[in-house]
Motif scaffolding. Sequence first.
Motif, mmCIF file in Angstrom:
data_model
loop_
_atom_site.group_PDB
_atom_site.id
_atom_site.type_symbol
_atom_site.label_atom_id
_atom_site.label_comp_id
_atom_site.label_asym_id
_atom_site.label_seq_id
_atom_site.Cartn_x
_atom_site.Cartn_y
_atom_site.Cartn_z
ATOM 1 N N UNK A 1 -6.240 6.185 -3.667
ATOM 2 C CA UNK A 1 -5.804 4.911 -4.197
ATOM 3 C C UNK A 1 -6.582 4.374 -5.383
ATOM 4 N N UNK B 1 0.840 6.216 3.132
ATOM 5 C CA UNK B 1 1.368 7.463 2.595
ATOM 6 C C UNK B 1 2.801 7.701 3.021
ATOM 7 N N UNK C 1 2.652 3.123 -3.470
ATOM 8 C CA UNK C 1 2.193 2.318 -4.585
ATOM 9 C C UNK C 1 2.770 0.926 -4.460
ATOM 10 N N UNK D 1 3.896 -0.686 -6.773
ATOM 11 C CA UNK D 1 5.060 -0.748 -7.651
ATOM 12 C C UNK D 1 6.283 -0.116 -6.995
ATOM 13 N N UNK D 2 6.110 0.483 -5.829
ATOM 14 C CA UNK D 2 7.215 1.171 -5.181
ATOM 15 C C UNK D 2 7.318 2.596 -5.690
ATOM 16 N N UNK D 3 8.116 3.403 -5.029
ATOM 17 C CA UNK D 3 8.293 4.753 -5.559
ATOM 18 C C UNK D 3 9.723 5.237 -5.356
#
Lengths: 155, 464
Positions: free
Chosen positions: A42, A63, A79, A81-83
Amino acid sequence: MGELTLNLVRLGVIVLLWAFVFSVVGVLRGDLYGTRVSHNAGPARATRETRSERRQRKNSPTHLVVTEGRLRGTSVPLHDAGLLVGRNPECSLVLTDDYASGRHLRIYPGVDAWYADDLGSTNGTEVNGRRIGTGVRLDPGAQIRIGQTVLELRR
Amino acid sequence: MTLAPTARPSTVTSLKVRSGRLVELVLVVFAVAIVALAYVNVSIATEDRLPTDVWWHVGLFGVLPLALHVVLRWRARYADPLLLPIATLLNGLGLVMIHRIDVSQGLGPTDGVAARQLLWTGLAVAMAAVALVVVRDHRVLRRYTYTAMAIGFVLLLLPMLPVVGQEINGSRLWIRIGPFSLQPGELAKIALTVFFAGYLVTTRDALSLVGRRFLGLQLPRARDLGPILVAWGLSVLILVSQRDLGSSLLFFGLFVAVLYVATERTSWIVIGLSLFVAGAVLAWQLFSHVQQRVTLWLDPFAPGQSDQVAKGLMGLGHGGIFGTGLGEGYPYITYFPASDYVIASFGEELGMIGLFAMLLLYALLVERGLRTAIGAREGFGKLLAAGMAFTVALQVFVIVGGITRVIPLTGLTTPFLSAGGSSLLANWVIVALLLRISDHARRPVSERRLDPTTDRAHPTEVTP
C-alpha cells in the motif's frame, strides 16, 4: 580547403551521427530504470488515521484475490480510487477469461464496505450465485464469479 | 498494471516525472549541428569552399524545430522528448541529400529542389504545430471515426478521378490542383489510422473472443471476417487501379497490425498474410507491370529491362562500409536519387556505417511510438499510436527492402528523407499526434485533465 579538412569533416559527420544515436539510446535508459518497485503494501497514507478508522480498516478487506480460473493465486491491492476488472489492458486486474467483457466489473469503496458495479457485461457477474447489477455490497468472503474466474475480497 | 503474483503485493511507482524538454532542446540543437556539418561537407567536397550564407540556411532550417519545441513547452509539456530531435535529424539529412543531388545537376541552394523542400518542411512543421494546438486531447479524434473513414477513402480514390488524377511513371498516385501536385495517399494513411483505431477499439471484443481453436490458433468465426475482407478488397483495388504495390501493402498491413494489437490474436496476422499473398500472386499472374517488378527483383541485372535496381545496388556497392563521403559519390546516376532512391544515395555517400545509423534512427522513432502506445491509458490512444508507429516502420521496410532486394521494389516515399511535400506533411503530422498521445501518457496524475468524451459506460479512469 585541403584533403585533410574534407576527410575530417566526413569523419565528423559519421561520428556525430552515431553520437546522436547513442545519446538518444542514453535517454531511453530512463524507460528501463524509470520505475521503483517497493515490496511494502500500500501507499503511505498522508494523514494520520483515527483509532476507529484503523479498527474499521483492520476489518475491511485490502486485497482482491483470484481463487479460481486461469489467474488463480493472483492478488491485487484494493485502491481508494476503486479498480476495474476486465479483459482490457487498462484494467487493474486483466482477466484472460474468454467470458469476461473488456470492462466487466468495477469495485469501489463505499462508506462502510466495498461495492461492485457490473459495467453492462455480456455474460454478467454473480455474487454468491446471484447475478448482480450495480451498487452491490461485497462482504468479506463473498464469491464474485466472472465466467470461469472467481474473485474474493480478503484482508 | 499492478498484478502481484504473490500475496505480498508490490507497488510500482514512477520516479519523479521529468518533462524532458531540456533533453529535447539539447538534442534538437545537436541534430541541427549534424545537419549543418553535413551541409558544409557537401559544399567542401563539391565546390571546395564553405557554402555561401551557411548561417542563414542552417538558421532557416533550425528555427523550425526550435519553434515546434516552444509549442511543445506551451501545449504538451510532458510529450516524449526524443520524437522531435529524431524527426529533425532525418528531415535535415534529407534536405542535405536533396541539395547534394541539386548540386550535381548544376543547381544552387536557392533555385533547386532543396529550396522547395525547405519550404515544405516549414509548412509541415507549421501543420504539426497547428495539430498540437488544435488537438488538445487525442481522444477527441475518436468522435470523428467515421468521418475519418470517409476522408481516407476519398483521398485514396482521388487520383483515379479523370480530371485531377495524374499518372506519373506508371502509377496513378498524384492529383494536380493548379500548380500543386499532391500525393493524397500519404494523408489518407493518417485518416485511416484514426478510423482503424476508433473502429477496432469498439469492435475488438467481438473480433477476439469467439472462435474455434485449430493448430494452436484461435480462428475467428466466418462472419467476423467481414472487416478484414473489406480492407483486403480495397487494397487489391488500389493495387489494380493505381498500380501501386507499395501503398496497397501499406494500407492492408496497417489494418492487420492494428487488428492484431487490438485483439492479441496471432490468427489475424496469419489470415492477413495469406490473404495478401493470395492477392499478390493473383495480381502477378494477371498484370504485366507486376510481373516486371518481380523479374526485376529476382534478376536485376538481366538485359532488356529497367536498370534502376541494378544502379541502386551498384551505388550501395560503391559506397562500401565507410562510404565515399557526402558529395564525392555518383548517386545522381540512379533514377530518382532524391525521392524513391534516397536511401541508395545515402548508402553510397555515407556507407554502411552511416546507413545503419539512419536505420537505427528510424527504429528509435518507431520504438518511441510503440512506447507511447504502451504508456497510453486508454484503448483508442494505444491503437492510434501503435498504428502510426507501424506505418512508419512498414514504409521504411517496404522502400529499403525494395532497394536492397529483400522484396520487389515499389515506389513508396522514405519518411522525412524523400523529396516530396505530401509525405513530409503527413509524417510531421504523425509525429505531432504521437507527441500529443505521449504527452497524455506521461503526464503525472496530478496534472491530468478529465476525459473530454465522458460517457456513462466508462465512469472512472482507474489509475493503479
